[in-house]
Design an enzyme around this catalytic site. Structure first.
Site, PDB file in Angstrom:
ATOM      1  N   THR A   1     -19.235  -7.844 -18.764  1.00 35.09           N
ATOM      2  CA  THR A   1     -20.312  -8.790 -18.822  1.00 35.09           C
ATOM      3  C   THR A   1     -19.754 -10.220 -18.263  1.00 35.09           C
ATOM      4  O   THR A   1     -18.946 -10.643 -19.000  1.00 35.09           O
ATOM      5  CB  THR A   1     -20.994  -8.589 -20.020  1.00 35.09           C
ATOM      6  OG1 THR A   1     -21.558 -10.015 -20.338  1.00 35.09           O
ATOM      7  CG2 THR A   1     -20.015  -8.455 -21.281  1.00 35.09           C
TER       8      THR A   1
ATOM      9  N   MET B   1     -25.933 -15.199  -7.369  1.00 32.79           N
ATOM     10  CA  MET B   1     -24.597 -15.758  -6.858  1.00 32.79           C
ATOM     11  C   MET B   1     -23.533 -15.658  -7.631  1.00 32.79           C
ATOM     12  O   MET B   1     -22.274 -15.398  -7.067  1.00 32.79           O
ATOM     13  CB  MET B   1     -25.157 -16.984  -6.198  1.00 32.79           C
ATOM     14  CG  MET B   1     -26.186 -17.203  -5.272  1.00 32.79           C
ATOM     15  SD  MET B   1     -26.554 -18.814  -4.403  1.00 32.79           S
ATOM     16  CE  MET B   1     -25.171 -19.120  -3.575  1.00 32.79           C
TER      17      MET B   1
ATOM     18  N   ASN C   1     -22.974  -4.566 -23.602  1.00 30.81           N
ATOM     19  CA  ASN C   1     -23.407  -3.798 -24.980  1.00 30.81           C
ATOM     20  C   ASN C   1     -24.196  -2.682 -25.032  1.00 30.81           C
ATOM     21  O   ASN C   1     -23.946  -1.524 -25.752  1.00 30.81           O
ATOM     22  CB  ASN C   1     -23.958  -5.053 -25.873  1.00 30.81           C
ATOM     23  CG  ASN C   1     -24.892  -5.951 -25.312  1.00 30.81           C
ATOM     24  OD1 ASN C   1     -25.517  -5.388 -24.214  1.00 30.81           O
ATOM     25  ND2 ASN C   1     -25.135  -7.032 -26.101  1.00 30.81           N
ATOM     26  N   GLY C   2     -25.189  -2.601 -24.231  1.00 27.34           N
ATOM     27  CA  GLY C   2     -26.090  -1.587 -24.155  1.00 27.34           C
ATOM     28  C   GLY C   2     -25.376  -0.344 -23.469  1.00 27.34           C
ATOM     29  O   GLY C   2     -25.738   0.713 -24.407  1.00 27.34           O
TER      30      GLY C   2
ATOM     31  N   ASP D   1     -21.666 -12.699 -19.308  1.00 20.11           N
ATOM     32  CA  ASP D   1     -21.972 -13.278 -20.529  1.00 20.11           C
ATOM     33  C   ASP D   1     -20.886 -13.461 -21.412  1.00 20.11           C
ATOM     34  O   ASP D   1     -20.975 -14.355 -22.411  1.00 20.11           O
ATOM     35  CB  ASP D   1     -23.097 -12.780 -20.983  1.00 20.11           C
ATOM     36  CG  ASP D   1     -24.554 -12.839 -20.126  1.00 20.11           C
ATOM     37  OD1 ASP D   1     -24.400 -13.255 -19.180  1.00 20.11           O
ATOM     38  OD2 ASP D   1     -25.542 -12.189 -20.543  1.00 20.11           O
TER      39      ASP D   1
ATOM     40  N   MET E   1     -26.553 -17.826 -16.198  1.00 17.57           N
ATOM     41  CA  MET E   1     -27.047 -16.894 -16.891  1.00 17.57           C
ATOM     42  C   MET E   1     -26.491 -16.906 -18.330  1.00 17.57           C
ATOM     43  O   MET E   1     -25.669 -17.748 -18.364  1.00 17.57           O
ATOM     44  CB  MET E   1     -26.326 -15.400 -16.154  1.00 17.57           C
ATOM     45  CG  MET E   1     -27.339 -15.000 -15.336  1.00 17.57           C
ATOM     46  SD  MET E   1     -26.577 -13.284 -14.917  1.00 17.57           S
ATOM     47  CE  MET E   1     -27.906 -12.931 -13.308  1.00 17.57           C
TER      48      MET E   1
ATOM     49  N   ARG F   1     -28.085 -14.627 -21.556  1.00 19.64           N
ATOM     50  CA  ARG F   1     -29.176 -14.032 -22.438  1.00 19.64           C
ATOM     51  C   ARG F   1     -28.950 -14.422 -23.784  1.00 19.64           C
ATOM     52  O   ARG F   1     -30.121 -15.271 -24.389  1.00 19.64           O
ATOM     53  CB  ARG F   1     -29.262 -12.664 -22.081  1.00 19.64           C
ATOM     54  CG  ARG F   1     -30.449 -12.021 -22.508  1.00 19.64           C
ATOM     55  CD  ARG F   1     -30.073 -10.429 -22.868  1.00 19.64           C
ATOM     56  NE  ARG F   1     -29.861  -9.679 -21.677  1.00 19.64           N
ATOM     57  CZ  ARG F   1     -30.701  -9.200 -20.744  1.00 19.64           C
ATOM     58  NH1 ARG F   1     -32.018  -9.491 -20.856  1.00 19.64           N
ATOM     59  NH2 ARG F   1     -30.250  -8.475 -19.881  1.00 19.64           N
TER      60      ARG F   1
END
Ligand SMILES: Nc1ncnc2c1ncn2[C@@H]1O[C@H](COP(=O)(O)OP(=O)(O)OP(=O)(O)O)[C@@H](O)[C@H]1O
Ligand SMILES: O=P(O)(O)OC[C@H]1O[C@](O)(CO)[C@@H](O)[C@@H]1O
Ligand SMILES: [Mg+2]
Length: 529
Positions: A299, A453, A271-272, A301, A344, A346
């Site tokens: 990503t 990992m 996104n950034g 995520d 992970m 965020r």
């Protein structure tokens, strides 16, 4: 939630927790609605000053028999793809990309027989963004525009090679850059972009090293790339070009693009990175530079809006399962064993949710979107006691962004301005140990943190295919003359989307979705509130 005709602006603030989230005016109507709908769960126990603001403007009048038409027109405008034609008076030329010559030869379609010209995607081709007709706002995961949950068609632009192109491949200089954190599949995308550029006839292809930093750090020369250079890079994880966070000054980057003479820029990132890419696209337009800026969302995520999934996510889930399996074996083999795995994620719990679902070995899955208590009669610790009593062992999976309200805030940010999160994994590990000691029940806690990992590995088969198609389509999008776009997969079809629409907010797990409900069914966990 009351049904609203239009939402102008929404802000959610919780200083102790996730900071301030502002959903700007340009963001998608449905994502604003979604966020407003979720605002019910957003405030958490330790968040004392939640502010939920929604400025509602009566833009859609549902009593107007034509409201759907107006909505669709608005949607079409928002999802219209920026094109070089908008700024330049340029004429297209027949494509040099051949669908039939197996790639070894570049075919000029000027002389090609008519049957060889079929198979291209038309600029007017569309794919449907929403494919479910919800009969009620209370249906699982329902995204409704009006109180009746009417069916409204929302079409987005289909990706693929066009018959007409807006660049002379012989003269093109193409640049590639990979930004943000690592993600399985970066090399696969780079490889396919290079292959496809060469098929069009592009001879000058360069890599910008270490993300946006490579544009202005004089000590980092651009890397010439070709089919030979990228031939086998998909066999390894990471990025051939390197990655970095922070340090993006848009004007400096565009100066650098101008000096280097780059005509097409392919930007891989989250996104950034997309926000940066959009700013680069706008600055190029402002300066009247004929540059096509095309992103490929990267990503693990899976936090980019509107897409079925982003590349790397599938591989990350597969790798995460290995950690979960080890935690399960450790827990199962120990007396009163408790396995704990931190993954992970965020602001989105997709990796934790999918890894929990796919492994089938998780008893408790904790994600950022769902608040929970550790203590109290309904807390996680009491549930673990119950699991130890009844099953003899337990396995917990926690996403890194979960339960941040339970931790002390550091207010630190990384180089890109992302909030540095507290370590929820270590905290829960300590709390479990302390709890069982306090109640005098032996426990054997095994904590696994496979963080890097799961993203530093090679893409699995499914991601490798996704990367291949996305990389090829990125090049087709640039040659088609689009700029300020990204490529994605929506309802199994490949599409181009304007950048602002996919980064209006992070995509998050919907607590009302069938997938989260399935996860709960699988783990058997109660609400921890
Ligand atoms: N709003 C913004 N405008 C311009 N550039 C930005 C913006 N946000 C981030 N960037 C730049 O984009 C790059 C990548 O950002 P970031 O580190 O947040 O990773 P990301 O693309 O979100 O990927 P990840 O999924 O790994 O977090 C950095 O160089 C950062 O400076
Ligand atoms: O340690 P790094 O490189 O900043 O990356 C960590 C971040 O990367 C992400 O996976 C996003 O790519 C987040 O979930 C995580 O917080
Ligand atoms: Mg990010």
């Amino acid at each position: 939630m009351a049904f609203v005709s239009s939402i102008k602006n929404i802000g959610l603030a919780c200083p102790e927790q996730n900071g301030f989230h502002s959903i700007a005016d340009h963001s998608s109507f449905s994502s604003k609605l979604l966020i407003l709908r979720r605002s019910g769960w957003f405030p958490r126990k330790k968040c004392s000053s939640v502010v939920v603001k929604a400025a509602i403007a009566p833009e859609i009048d549902f009593s107007d028999p034509d409201w759907k038409k107006h909505f669709q027109e608005d949607f079409e405008n928002r999802f219209n793809l920026p094109h070089l034609r908008d700024v330049f008076d340029i004429k297209p030329r027949p494509t040099t990309f051949s669908l039939h010559n197996g790639g070894s030869q570049i075919l000029s379609n000027i002389d090609a027989p008519e049957d060889r010209k079929s198979g291209y995607v038309n600029d007017d081709d569309r794919a449907l963004l929403k494919v479910i007709k919800y009969s009620s706002p209370t249906s699982a995961g329902a995204e409704c525009i009006d109180p009746d949950c009417s069916w409204v068609e929302q079409w987005v632009h289909r990706a693929g090679p066009r018959k007409q192109i807006y660049f002379d491949p012989e003269k093109v200089k193409a640049g590639l850059v990979t930004c943000g954190g690592l993600c399985p599949g970066l090399n696969d995308v780079i490889r396919q972009i290079v292959f496809t550029l060469e098929l069009y006839g592009v001879k000058r292809i360069v890599g910008i090293p270490f993300g946006y930093r490579g544009f202005f750090d004089q000590g980092l020369p651009e890397i010439p790339i070709s089919r030979q250079v990228v031939q086998n890079i998909n066999l390894a994880g990471g990025s051939l070009l390197g990655v970095s966070r922070g340090g993006a000054n848009v004007c400096d980057i565009v100066d650098s693009i101008q000096t280097r003479g780059i005509d097409m820029l392919f930007i891989l990132g989250g996104n950034g990175t997309h926000a940066g890419a959009n700013a680069i696209h706008n600055e190029c337009r402002k300066r009247k530079m004929k540059v096509s800026v095309v992103c490929v969302p990267k990503t693990i995520d899976n936090d980019i809006l509107l897409m079925d999934k982003t590349f790397g996510f599938d591989t990350a889930v597969e790798e995460a399962q290995r950690a979960i399996n080890s935690a399960y074996i450790e827990a199962h083999s120990a007396y009163h064993g408790i396995g704990l795995v931190k993954l992970m994620g965020r602001s989105s719990g997709f990796i934790a949710m999918h890894a929990s679902l796919s492994s089938g070995q998780i008893d408790v899955c904790l994600i950022p979107e769902i608040p929970f208590n550790l203590d109290g009669p309904y807390g996680v610790l009491r549930h673990l006691e119950h699991l130890i009593q009844t099953k003899g062992s337990a396995v917990v999976c926690v996403a890194e962004g979960a339960g941040q309200d339970l931790l002390e805030k550091s207010n630190a940010t990384d180089a890109s301005g992302n909030v540095v999160l507290g370590d929820i994994g270590v905290y829960i590990q300590q709390r479990i140990k302390r709890h069982f000691k306090e109640i005098g029940v032996p426990s054997d806690v095994k904590y696994i943190d496979p963080t890097y990992m799961i993203r530093a590995c090679r893409a699995n088969a499914s991601d490798a295919i996704l990367c291949t198609v996305l990389g090829q389509n990125a090049v087709h999008g640039a040659f088609a003359g689009y700029s300020g776009i990204t490529v994605g997969i929506c309802n199994t079809h490949y599409v181009y989307l304007p950048i602002p629409e996919v980064i209006a907010s992070p995509r998050t797990v919907d607590p009302n979705s069938r997938m989260w409900h399935r996860c709960l069914t699988s783990t058997g966990q109660p609400d921890f509130l």
